[in-house]
Enzyme design. Structure first.
Site, PDB file in Angstrom:
ATOM      1  N   TYR A   1      -2.241 -12.375   1.301  1.00  0.00           N
ATOM      2  CA  TYR A   1      -1.592 -11.797   0.122  1.00  0.00           C
ATOM      3  C   TYR A   1      -0.774 -12.871  -0.587  1.00  0.00           C
ATOM      4  O   TYR A   1       0.146 -13.449  -0.010  1.00  0.00           O
ATOM      5  CB  TYR A   1      -0.699 -10.618   0.503  1.00  0.00           C
ATOM      6  CG  TYR A   1      -1.421  -9.431   1.115  1.00  0.00           C
ATOM      7  CD1 TYR A   1      -2.802  -9.299   1.031  1.00  0.00           C
ATOM      8  CD2 TYR A   1      -0.709  -8.433   1.768  1.00  0.00           C
ATOM      9  CE1 TYR A   1      -3.454  -8.211   1.595  1.00  0.00           C
ATOM     10  CE2 TYR A   1      -1.349  -7.339   2.331  1.00  0.00           C
ATOM     11  CZ  TYR A   1      -2.726  -7.229   2.251  1.00  0.00           C
ATOM     12  OH  TYR A   1      -3.364  -6.153   2.807  1.00  0.00           O
TER      13      TYR A   1
ATOM     14  N   GLN B   1      10.215   4.141  -6.929  1.00  0.00           N
ATOM     15  CA  GLN B   1       8.906   4.643  -6.516  1.00  0.00           C
ATOM     16  C   GLN B   1       8.877   4.950  -5.017  1.00  0.00           C
ATOM     17  O   GLN B   1       8.201   5.878  -4.584  1.00  0.00           O
ATOM     18  CB  GLN B   1       7.823   3.612  -6.848  1.00  0.00           C
ATOM     19  CG  GLN B   1       7.538   3.450  -8.331  1.00  0.00           C
ATOM     20  CD  GLN B   1       6.516   2.363  -8.583  1.00  0.00           C
ATOM     21  OE1 GLN B   1       6.512   1.328  -7.925  1.00  0.00           O
ATOM     22  NE2 GLN B   1       5.639   2.596  -9.544  1.00  0.00           N
TER      23      GLN B   1
ATOM     24  N   TRP C   1       0.742  -5.662  -0.519  1.00  0.00           N
ATOM     25  CA  TRP C   1      -0.453  -6.196  -1.178  1.00  0.00           C
ATOM     26  C   TRP C   1      -0.329  -6.022  -2.697  1.00  0.00           C
ATOM     27  O   TRP C   1       0.105  -4.975  -3.172  1.00  0.00           O
ATOM     28  CB  TRP C   1      -1.682  -5.439  -0.659  1.00  0.00           C
ATOM     29  CG  TRP C   1      -2.970  -5.782  -1.336  1.00  0.00           C
ATOM     30  CD1 TRP C   1      -3.513  -7.022  -1.508  1.00  0.00           C
ATOM     31  CD2 TRP C   1      -3.894  -4.856  -1.907  1.00  0.00           C
ATOM     32  NE1 TRP C   1      -4.730  -6.919  -2.147  1.00  0.00           N
ATOM     33  CE2 TRP C   1      -4.987  -5.605  -2.403  1.00  0.00           C
ATOM     34  CE3 TRP C   1      -3.921  -3.467  -2.046  1.00  0.00           C
ATOM     35  CZ2 TRP C   1      -6.092  -5.013  -3.036  1.00  0.00           C
ATOM     36  CZ3 TRP C   1      -5.006  -2.876  -2.666  1.00  0.00           C
ATOM     37  CH2 TRP C   1      -6.077  -3.632  -3.151  1.00  0.00           C
TER      38      TRP C   1
ATOM     39  N   TRP D   1      -5.185   2.477   3.602  1.00  0.00           N
ATOM     40  CA  TRP D   1      -4.692   1.837   2.388  1.00  0.00           C
ATOM     41  C   TRP D   1      -5.290   2.523   1.166  1.00  0.00           C
ATOM     42  O   TRP D   1      -6.316   3.177   1.248  1.00  0.00           O
ATOM     43  CB  TRP D   1      -4.967   0.335   2.373  1.00  0.00           C
ATOM     44  CG  TRP D   1      -6.400  -0.131   2.418  1.00  0.00           C
ATOM     45  CD1 TRP D   1      -7.149  -0.355   3.524  1.00  0.00           C
ATOM     46  CD2 TRP D   1      -7.220  -0.493   1.295  1.00  0.00           C
ATOM     47  NE1 TRP D   1      -8.396  -0.819   3.174  1.00  0.00           N
ATOM     48  CE2 TRP D   1      -8.470  -0.921   1.820  1.00  0.00           C
ATOM     49  CE3 TRP D   1      -7.030  -0.504  -0.084  1.00  0.00           C
ATOM     50  CZ2 TRP D   1      -9.524  -1.336   1.002  1.00  0.00           C
ATOM     51  CZ3 TRP D   1      -8.074  -0.915  -0.900  1.00  0.00           C
ATOM     52  CH2 TRP D   1      -9.303  -1.328  -0.356  1.00  0.00           C
ATOM     53  N   SER D   2      -4.598   2.390   0.062  1.00  0.00           N
ATOM     54  CA  SER D   2      -4.966   3.002  -1.218  1.00  0.00           C
ATOM     55  C   SER D   2      -5.111   4.517  -1.142  1.00  0.00           C
ATOM     56  O   SER D   2      -6.089   5.082  -1.619  1.00  0.00           O
ATOM     57  CB  SER D   2      -6.257   2.384  -1.755  1.00  0.00           C
ATOM     58  OG  SER D   2      -6.417   2.658  -3.126  1.00  0.00           O
ATOM     59  N   PRO D   3      -4.136   5.235  -0.563  1.00  0.00           N
ATOM     60  CA  PRO D   3      -4.221   6.696  -0.527  1.00  0.00           C
ATOM     61  C   PRO D   3      -4.177   7.324  -1.919  1.00  0.00           C
ATOM     62  O   PRO D   3      -4.597   8.472  -2.079  1.00  0.00           O
ATOM     63  CB  PRO D   3      -3.000   7.095   0.302  1.00  0.00           C
ATOM     64  CG  PRO D   3      -2.030   5.972   0.127  1.00  0.00           C
ATOM     65  CD  PRO D   3      -2.888   4.736   0.057  1.00  0.00           C
TER      66      PRO D   3
ATOM     67  N   GLN E   1      -7.722  -0.262   9.759  1.00  0.00           N
ATOM     68  CA  GLN E   1      -7.098  -0.080   8.443  1.00  0.00           C
ATOM     69  C   GLN E   1      -8.176  -0.012   7.362  1.00  0.00           C
ATOM     70  O   GLN E   1      -8.627  -1.020   6.846  1.00  0.00           O
ATOM     71  CB  GLN E   1      -6.121  -1.222   8.147  1.00  0.00           C
ATOM     72  CG  GLN E   1      -5.316  -0.977   6.878  1.00  0.00           C
ATOM     73  CD  GLN E   1      -4.221  -1.990   6.633  1.00  0.00           C
ATOM     74  OE1 GLN E   1      -4.069  -2.490   5.519  1.00  0.00           O
ATOM     75  NE2 GLN E   1      -3.438  -2.304   7.658  1.00  0.00           N
TER      76      GLN E   1
ATOM     77  N   ALA F   1      -5.829   5.926  -4.434  1.00  0.00           N
ATOM     78  CA  ALA F   1      -7.000   5.375  -5.125  1.00  0.00           C
ATOM     79  C   ALA F   1      -6.575   4.413  -6.229  1.00  0.00           C
ATOM     80  O   ALA F   1      -6.933   4.575  -7.392  1.00  0.00           O
ATOM     81  CB  ALA F   1      -7.888   6.491  -5.676  1.00  0.00           C
TER      82      ALA F   1
END
Length: 336
Positions: free
Chosen positions: A54, A291, A21, A205-207, A177, A209
């Site tokens: 997406y 990353q 995403w 998702w977005s752990p 999710q 933030a």
């Protein structure tokens, strides 16, 4: 890498899932996207998550090409259906039978696979009867186009109704999710207990933030060039709820906690969500291959009680816990 069962099923997935995403087909070039996918594979990630919406279907195509030539049986590929795709016509959205059946076929073509391991309802569709949606998902499973069914950002009541109907129709709804992080804990009071009762896992998702928990955003300072908060094409809008000095000051207090554990702040954030036993995997994206290797170091980490308490103390009252916010993620209309 370590692996966990997805819901009450026999399917194992990697604790870290690579998600594309906001990256593939939009923020990063295709060759870099492929390098990131290959870095994920090299790091032991076997689970990949995308969605037809997406980059308006392009992200699926990029992922399919990046995974081409890999042993399919060694991968778990997830995608989603709900939001408008293509030209956005009257039936190009939602969870109607027509949209689901057309969308799954298109997704399989773009992903260059005969089936997806998990097909997810990207949101709850208030305009389509749940029976219609679940019957369509049952047929998708029986046709062998998806092995399991999941949902995204469903409330506890919606999950309960969906699981009950899926069982009646003879297929498994195994996952939800939601957004979940140290700063965004709205699923803890209602969604998680219900999911545990039903045998449903969280794919979060977005752990980090939206990157705020990496510590790169400092109070009173302009966002770093090239960061999500500096992206006027959508990234800045997604992250703005966390971009205030009260939150950013609190996040900086996590730095000594991370140092004490020998983790980076980003790794600490990912490890934190994985402490929740109802979480099967944390979704992590990347705009650079390196990353991926850094994020994977959060897999298998166990945080002790004193560390968990130190995190809560550092963040204090900036943590969002309002369970009602899950319901607000359901669009008011399918074209919203």
């Amino acid at each position: 890498m370590e692996y966990r069962y997805l819901g009450n099923s026999g399917l194992k997935i990697s604790e870290i899932t690579y998600g594309n995403w906001l990256t593939h087909g939009s923020q990063v070039e295709n060759d870099v996207a492929t390098q990131c996918v290959h870095a994920a594979l090299d790091a032991g990630i076997s689970t990949f998550d995308t969605a037809d919406v997406y980059a308006n279907t392009v992200a699926e195509s990029v992922l399919g090409e990046a995974l081409r030539g890999q042993r399919r049986e060694s991968l778990e590929i997830f995608t989603k259906v709900y939001f408008p795709t293509g030209p956005g016509g009257k039936n190009d959205t939602g969870l109607s039978r027509k949209h689901i059946m057309e969308s799954v076929n298109a997704s399989l073509q773009r992903l260059q696979t005969d089936y997806v391991d998990l097909y997810q309802a990207h949101r709850y569709d208030t305009a389509t009867p749940l029976e219609e949606t679940m019957l369509a998902f049952a047929d998708v499973v029986r046709q062998g186009k998806a092995l399991y069914i999941g949902v995204s950002e469903w409330t506890a009541d919606q999950l309960r109704a969906g699981v009950e109907m899926s069982r009646e129709l003879g297929f498994q709804l195994v996952s939800n999710q939601p957004q979940y992080s140290m700063l965004w804990r709205v699923i803890e009071d209602e969604v998680v207990p219900t999911a545990q009762e039903l045998g449903v896992s969280q794919i979060v998702w977005s752990p980090m933030a939206q990157g705020v928990l990496s510590g790169k955003y400092e109070p009173g300072a302009q966002p770093p060039a090239g960061s999500r908060a500096a992206d006027e094409n959508g990234g800045a809008d997604m992250i703005k709820r966390f971009m205030n000095d009260d939150v950013l000051k609190r996040v900086q207090k996590l730095r000594p906690v991370a140092e004490e554990t020998g983790l980076s702040m980003a790794q600490l954030a990912i490890a934190w969500v994985l402490q929740n036993e109802n979480v099967a995997t944390a979704l992590v994206g990347a705009s650079r291959p390196e990353q991926v290797g850094e994020n994977v170091k959060a897999a298998g980490v166990r945080l002790d009680k004193s560390t968990m308490k130190a995190i809560d103390k550092a963040l204090g009252k900036v943590v969002e816990r309002d369970a009602a916010l899950t319901a607000r993620t359901t669009p008011r209309s399918r074209l919203a």
